[in-house]
Design a protein around this motif. Structure first.
Motif, mmCIF file in Angstrom:
data_model
loop_
_atom_site.group_PDB
_atom_site.id
_atom_site.type_symbol
_atom_site.label_atom_id
_atom_site.label_comp_id
_atom_site.label_asym_id
_atom_site.label_seq_id
_atom_site.Cartn_x
_atom_site.Cartn_y
_atom_site.Cartn_z
ATOM 1 N N LYS A 172 2.920 4.242 -12.379
ATOM 2 C CA LYS A 172 2.157 2.974 -13.055
ATOM 3 C C LYS A 172 1.022 1.841 -13.039
ATOM 4 O O LYS A 172 0.650 2.057 -11.971
ATOM 5 C CB LYS A 172 2.916 1.726 -13.463
ATOM 6 C CG LYS A 172 4.789 1.616 -14.451
ATOM 7 C CD LYS A 172 5.084 0.997 -14.790
ATOM 8 C CE LYS A 172 7.010 1.337 -15.276
ATOM 9 N NZ LYS A 172 7.215 -0.178 -15.959
ATOM 10 N N PRO A 173 -0.616 2.059 -14.038
ATOM 11 C CA PRO A 173 -1.220 1.754 -13.771
ATOM 12 C C PRO A 173 -0.932 0.010 -13.578
ATOM 13 O O PRO A 173 -0.688 -0.286 -14.374
ATOM 14 C CB PRO A 173 -2.327 1.767 -14.955
ATOM 15 C CG PRO A 173 -1.739 2.891 -15.642
ATOM 16 C CD PRO A 173 0.000 2.922 -15.278
ATOM 17 N N LYS A 197 -6.460 9.772 4.890
ATOM 18 C CA LYS A 197 -7.203 9.364 3.974
ATOM 19 C C LYS A 197 -6.307 8.871 2.351
ATOM 20 O O LYS A 197 -6.929 8.802 1.586
ATOM 21 C CB LYS A 197 -8.276 10.504 3.304
ATOM 22 C CG LYS A 197 -8.864 10.496 4.752
ATOM 23 C CD LYS A 197 -10.080 12.175 4.174
ATOM 24 C CE LYS A 197 -10.297 13.066 5.996
ATOM 25 N NZ LYS A 197 -11.142 13.833 5.420
ATOM 26 N N PHE A 198 -5.131 8.678 2.528
ATOM 27 C CA PHE A 198 -4.655 8.134 1.311
ATOM 28 C C PHE A 198 -4.984 6.604 0.984
ATOM 29 O O PHE A 198 -4.702 5.951 2.056
ATOM 30 C CB PHE A 198 -3.453 8.587 0.911
ATOM 31 C CG PHE A 198 -2.255 8.060 0.076
ATOM 32 C CD1 PHE A 198 -2.563 8.270 -1.224
ATOM 33 C CD2 PHE A 198 -1.097 7.196 0.513
ATOM 34 C CE1 PHE A 198 -1.726 7.762 -2.565
ATOM 35 C CE2 PHE A 198 -1.042 6.587 -0.890
ATOM 36 C CZ PHE A 198 -0.512 7.034 -1.884
ATOM 37 N N ASN A 199 -5.352 6.426 -0.313
ATOM 38 C CA ASN A 199 -5.905 5.045 -0.926
ATOM 39 C C ASN A 199 -4.971 3.796 -0.806
ATOM 40 O O ASN A 199 -4.705 3.231 -1.550
ATOM 41 C CB ASN A 199 -6.471 4.863 -1.214
ATOM 42 C CG ASN A 199 -7.545 3.857 -1.907
ATOM 43 O OD1 ASN A 199 -7.422 3.154 -1.314
ATOM 44 N ND2 ASN A 199 -8.927 3.877 -2.356
ATOM 45 N N LEU A 200 -3.864 3.754 0.179
ATOM 46 C CA LEU A 200 -2.949 3.262 0.074
ATOM 47 C C LEU A 200 -3.913 1.351 0.338
ATOM 48 O O LEU A 200 -3.991 1.566 1.444
ATOM 49 C CB LEU A 200 -1.755 3.209 1.421
ATOM 50 C CG LEU A 200 -0.913 2.466 1.624
ATOM 51 C CD1 LEU A 200 0.335 3.004 0.478
ATOM 52 C CD2 LEU A 200 -0.119 2.514 2.687
ATOM 53 N N PHE A 254 -1.840 1.702 -4.520
ATOM 54 C CA PHE A 254 -2.592 2.717 -4.266
ATOM 55 C C PHE A 254 -3.787 3.168 -5.441
ATOM 56 O O PHE A 254 -3.303 2.307 -6.850
ATOM 57 C CB PHE A 254 -1.947 4.325 -4.192
ATOM 58 C CG PHE A 254 -1.304 4.908 -5.029
ATOM 59 C CD1 PHE A 254 -1.876 5.592 -5.629
ATOM 60 C CD2 PHE A 254 -0.178 4.423 -5.769
ATOM 61 C CE1 PHE A 254 -2.098 6.625 -6.892
ATOM 62 C CE2 PHE A 254 0.266 5.402 -6.670
ATOM 63 C CZ PHE A 254 -0.380 6.278 -7.812
ATOM 64 N N LYS A 255 -4.859 3.410 -4.668
ATOM 65 C CA LYS A 255 -6.291 3.317 -5.618
ATOM 66 C C LYS A 255 -6.051 5.084 -5.933
ATOM 67 O O LYS A 255 -6.074 6.049 -4.597
ATOM 68 C CB LYS A 255 -7.305 2.973 -5.383
ATOM 69 C CG LYS A 255 -7.543 1.406 -5.192
ATOM 70 C CD LYS A 255 -8.621 0.492 -4.895
ATOM 71 C CE LYS A 255 -8.641 -0.683 -4.940
ATOM 72 N NZ LYS A 255 -10.204 -0.955 -4.440
ATOM 73 N N LEU A 269 -6.146 1.177 -9.479
ATOM 74 C CA LEU A 269 -5.106 0.366 -9.283
ATOM 75 C C LEU A 269 -3.479 0.979 -9.738
ATOM 76 O O LEU A 269 -3.755 0.611 -11.362
ATOM 77 C CB LEU A 269 -5.064 -1.231 -8.566
ATOM 78 C CG LEU A 269 -4.260 -1.147 -7.944
ATOM 79 C CD1 LEU A 269 -4.311 -1.178 -6.731
ATOM 80 C CD2 LEU A 269 -4.298 -3.414 -7.933
ATOM 81 N N LYS A 270 -3.059 1.242 -9.032
ATOM 82 C CA LYS A 270 -1.368 2.142 -9.459
ATOM 83 C C LYS A 270 -0.203 1.932 -8.465
ATOM 84 O O LYS A 270 -0.506 1.777 -7.398
ATOM 85 C CB LYS A 270 -1.849 3.267 -9.858
ATOM 86 C CG LYS A 270 -2.693 4.164 -11.062
ATOM 87 C CD LYS A 270 -2.645 5.953 -11.004
ATOM 88 C CE LYS A 270 -3.301 5.924 -11.522
ATOM 89 N NZ LYS A 270 -3.605 7.581 -11.994
#
Length: 308
Positions: free
Chosen positions: A182-183, A247-250, A270-271, A276-277
């Motif tokens: 979800k966002p 590189k995952f934007n956690l 995460f982004k 942002l979700k």
């Protein structure tokens, strides 16, 4: 007349026994040869637990024949790295990831030869390996062939065995994600997230790597999608810690592992594309049959949180 016929049969059997005193069950029904178990199939799989400082795999030697061996048989084995090169050339395409040999110094052989004991048909050849030194995104093999035996002949065909090494721990394997995305600024706009996920053992015995949505790997890829994966570490109290693999934007994450059910209750933010979700759901290990699937589905419905 009957007496004469009976006498003739008896005489014939006596003559046969006199000519050959061998009992079929006391003779080998086929030649005795020494062979490597699994060589016919070319490749066998062996798991390495990355949580162990040193793990052990085994190659096996066997003696063919219908009778048990009457003495110890000593068999010598040697490494055969060119067998791995040959497999890569013949079986893999130009864009496939190739199998590698192990680096010298990270493995050892605690015994020089294989001994098949008297009265037995198998003997094992242990190999000690330090799993923590292996690169998680590389593929590894060991190759062996027979080089000598104290008795009997070596097999003429299928003389090389390739051992494919698979890194694992108590938390790795095939799992399934059952959750939503979800966002953060619009929780009513949700996407169902149901997909198989391979949790790959990394770092130590308590950590696995998971991919967010994207496939683990596709043929021709130069890496294992570092933009989309993160680590899950199971702590002593069964809480879990999440950390980006590369590189995952956690942004944040956490949850709990239920060992009796082999399931993670996870959440993480995460982004993605500047947005942002949040992901929330269960990651459960593959079930063996329909009854087990029903049980885990019932468990998830009873324990699912709807505060996301």
């Amino acid at each position: 007349m009957k007496k004469i016929a009976f006498f003739s049969i008896t005489l014939l059997l006596a003559c046969m026994a006199g000519c050959d005193n061998k009992i079929p069950m006391e003779e080998n029904l086929w030649p005795e040869t020494v062979y490597l178990v699994g060589a016919k199939d070319k490749i066998i799989n062996r798991d390495l637990n990355i949580g162990y400082e040193k793990d052990t795999i085994y190659a096996s030697v066997a003696i063919s024949g219908s009778l048990l061996t009457k003495e110890d048989i000593t068999v010598t084995i040697e490494e055969f790295p060119s067998g791995i090169e040959s497999y890569n050339q013949k079986e893999l395409g130009s864009d496939d990831i190739k199998y590698r040999t192990l680096t010298n110094g990270i493995y050892s052989f605690p015994q020089e030869n294989v001994v098949v004991k008297k009265g037995e048909t198998y003997g094992t050849y242990p190999v000690h390996i330090d799993p923590s030194t292996l690169h998680i995104d590389s593929l590894y093999m060991m190759a062996f062939k027979l080089s000598g035996t104290s008795r009997f002949e070596l097999a003429k065909e299928d003389t090389v065995v390739l051992i494919r090494l698979n890194l694992m721990n108590d938390y790795s394997g095939l799992y399934y994600m059952d959750g939503v995305i979800k966002p953060a600024d619009n929780p009513k706009d949700s996407v169902i997230y149901k997909s198989p996920r391979t949790l790959q053992a990394v770092v130590d015995g308590n950590t696995v790597r998971m991919y967010h949505q994207k496939n683990e790997w596709s043929k021709g890829a130069t890496d294992y999608r570092p933009d989309y994966c993160f680590n899950i570490t199971v702590n002593p109290d069964n809480s879990v810690t999440l950390k980006s693999w590369d590189k995952f934007n956690l942004v944040s994450g956490g949850g709990k592992y239920y060992p009796e059910m082999e399931v993670y209750d996870l959440w993480y933010t995460f982004k993605e594309d500047g947005m942002l979700k949040k992901t929330r759901g269960f990651v459960y290990k593959e079930r063996k049959n329909d009854d087990e699937v029903r049980k885990i589905n019932d468990w998830m419905e009873e324990n699912r949180k709807y505060d996301y």
